[in-house]
Design a protein around this motif. Sequence first.
Motif, PDB file in Angstrom:
ATOM      1  N   TYR A   1      33.981  -6.991 -25.591  1.00 48.74           N
ATOM      2  CA  TYR A   1      33.638  -7.624 -24.499  1.00 48.74           C
ATOM      3  C   TYR A   1      33.081  -8.834 -24.815  1.00 48.74           C
ATOM      4  O   TYR A   1      32.435  -9.604 -23.727  1.00 48.74           O
ATOM      5  N   ALA A   2      33.335  -9.529 -25.822  1.00 42.39           N
ATOM      6  CA  ALA A   2      32.828 -10.904 -25.899  1.00 42.39           C
ATOM      7  C   ALA A   2      33.201 -12.052 -25.189  1.00 42.39           C
ATOM      8  O   ALA A   2      34.434 -12.154 -24.802  1.00 42.39           O
ATOM      9  N   GLY A   3      32.265 -12.671 -24.440  1.00 37.99           N
ATOM     10  CA  GLY A   3      32.499 -13.770 -23.504  1.00 37.99           C
ATOM     11  C   GLY A   3      32.605 -13.155 -22.252  1.00 37.99           C
ATOM     12  O   GLY A   3      32.751 -13.909 -21.128  1.00 37.99           O
ATOM     13  N   LYS A   4      32.530 -11.809 -21.958  1.00 37.88           N
ATOM     14  CA  LYS A   4      32.828 -11.378 -20.525  1.00 37.88           C
ATOM     15  C   LYS A   4      31.482 -11.102 -19.811  1.00 37.88           C
ATOM     16  O   LYS A   4      30.415 -10.851 -20.457  1.00 37.88           O
ATOM     17  N   ALA A   5      31.308 -11.194 -18.471  1.00 38.09           N
ATOM     18  CA  ALA A   5      30.289 -10.672 -17.746  1.00 38.09           C
ATOM     19  C   ALA A   5      30.136  -9.143 -17.594  1.00 38.09           C
ATOM     20  O   ALA A   5      31.060  -8.432 -17.651  1.00 38.09           O
ATOM     21  N   MET A   6      28.912  -8.931 -17.739  1.00 39.74           N
ATOM     22  CA  MET A   6      28.742  -7.320 -17.772  1.00 39.74           C
ATOM     23  C   MET A   6      28.675  -6.836 -16.347  1.00 39.74           C
ATOM     24  O   MET A   6      27.748  -7.387 -15.284  1.00 39.74           O
ATOM     25  N   THR A   7      29.731  -6.086 -15.941  1.00 40.26           N
ATOM     26  CA  THR A   7      29.760  -5.365 -14.691  1.00 40.26           C
ATOM     27  C   THR A   7      30.096  -3.691 -14.634  1.00 40.26           C
ATOM     28  O   THR A   7      30.132  -3.215 -13.441  1.00 40.26           O
ATOM     29  N   THR A   8      30.270  -3.193 -15.751  1.00 42.93           N
ATOM     30  CA  THR A   8      30.729  -1.749 -15.694  1.00 42.93           C
ATOM     31  C   THR A   8      29.515  -1.115 -16.793  1.00 42.93           C
ATOM     32  O   THR A   8      28.863  -1.655 -17.501  1.00 42.93           O
ATOM     33  N   GLY A   9      29.710   0.359 -16.495  1.00 42.60           N
ATOM     34  CA  GLY A   9      28.656   0.926 -17.080  1.00 42.60           C
ATOM     35  C   GLY A   9      28.760   1.051 -18.673  1.00 42.60           C
ATOM     36  O   GLY A   9      27.928   1.141 -19.552  1.00 42.60           O
ATOM     37  N   LYS A  10      30.172   0.977 -18.781  1.00 41.20           N
ATOM     38  CA  LYS A  10      30.403   1.154 -20.399  1.00 41.20           C
ATOM     39  C   LYS A  10      29.847  -0.136 -20.959  1.00 41.20           C
ATOM     40  O   LYS A  10      29.445  -0.120 -22.177  1.00 41.20           O
TER      41      LYS A  10
ATOM     42  N   PRO B   1      29.993 -15.087 -26.837  1.00 43.33           N
ATOM     43  CA  PRO B   1      31.533 -15.275 -27.180  1.00 43.33           C
ATOM     44  C   PRO B   1      31.611 -14.719 -28.576  1.00 43.33           C
ATOM     45  O   PRO B   1      30.676 -14.700 -29.517  1.00 43.33           O
ATOM     46  N   ALA B   2      32.871 -14.600 -28.861  1.00 41.37           N
ATOM     47  CA  ALA B   2      33.217 -14.071 -30.126  1.00 41.37           C
ATOM     48  C   ALA B   2      32.903 -14.816 -31.307  1.00 41.37           C
ATOM     49  O   ALA B   2      32.592 -14.444 -32.472  1.00 41.37           O
ATOM     50  N   ASP B   3      32.944 -16.246 -31.216  1.00 41.05           N
ATOM     51  CA  ASP B   3      32.691 -17.285 -32.305  1.00 41.05           C
ATOM     52  C   ASP B   3      30.955 -17.513 -32.526  1.00 41.05           C
ATOM     53  O   ASP B   3      30.713 -18.155 -33.492  1.00 41.05           O
ATOM     54  N   LYS B   4      30.206 -16.811 -31.482  1.00 36.74           N
ATOM     55  CA  LYS B   4      28.947 -16.859 -31.811  1.00 36.74           C
ATOM     56  C   LYS B   4      28.143 -15.495 -32.232  1.00 36.74           C
ATOM     57  O   LYS B   4      26.801 -15.571 -32.510  1.00 36.74           O
ATOM     58  N   LEU B   5      29.060 -14.605 -32.325  1.00 41.81           N
ATOM     59  CA  LEU B   5      28.542 -13.205 -32.872  1.00 41.81           C
ATOM     60  C   LEU B   5      28.121 -13.519 -34.238  1.00 41.81           C
ATOM     61  O   LEU B   5      28.699 -14.175 -35.174  1.00 41.81           O
ATOM     62  N   THR B   6      26.910 -12.702 -34.567  1.00 41.31           N
ATOM     63  CA  THR B   6      26.497 -12.767 -36.102  1.00 41.31           C
ATOM     64  C   THR B   6      27.345 -11.568 -36.775  1.00 41.31           C
ATOM     65  O   THR B   6      28.190 -10.611 -36.127  1.00 41.31           O
ATOM     66  N   ASP B   7      27.186 -11.593 -38.194  1.00 43.46           N
ATOM     67  CA  ASP B   7      27.856 -10.515 -39.112  1.00 43.46           C
ATOM     68  C   ASP B   7      27.586  -9.248 -38.601  1.00 43.46           C
ATOM     69  O   ASP B   7      28.260  -8.380 -38.674  1.00 43.46           O
TER      70      ASP B   7
END
Length: 212
Positions: free
Chosen positions: A69-78, A52-58
């Motif tokens: 893509y913060a918080g999203k499930a990975m489903t695409t090549g990009k 999630p966006a609020d968990k990302l480090t600096d």
Amino acid sequence: MKRRTLDLLFSIGGLGLAVLLLVVGIVLTTNANFANDYVHDQLAEQHITFKPADKLTDEEKKSDCLREYAGKAMTTGKQAECYANDFIGLHLKGMSGGKTYAELGEPETALKAQIAEAEKNNAANVEDLKQQLAQASALRETVFKGESLRGMLLTSYGFSEFGRKAEQGAMAMYAGSALLLLLSIAGLIHAFRTPASEVFAAPEKTRAPINA
């Protein structure tokens, strides 16, 4: 050759090419759909979700795609490319100082040799060397797993790029087919509007000179 015959030949040939391009486009679309569905299904089975966006480090926040893509499930090549390079790659570099699994084998081998020599001489630092070896082996194993997952994700990304290229090729084939279809229809209309007796590129009749 009569003009109508020539128009009909070009129009029929254009229709044939239009059908051919349409078939090629359908084949490319089928391949693109297969690639996209395959990548989606394979990535979905991994159940990988971006932080999630609020968990990302600096450091992670410096990546545009990790924020996107913060918080999203990975489903695409990009998404797979982003996770492989900007997340796994970032953390592997931080853990190993940029060294790969193969490069980490050298210090591990050196520690094993030191332990063997220390045990032979009953040195007091044997346990300390063994602890260093355990840490080096654990780090190398972690890097191996990270590199393996990163490689798998980048393979999925590469496969998805083939699908994307196939989609672009299909669009070009459809556009070409539509253009040829329109030109062929125009040719047929022109053919039936042209008098049957009209000849293509007929030589101009020379006028006899008028004697004064």
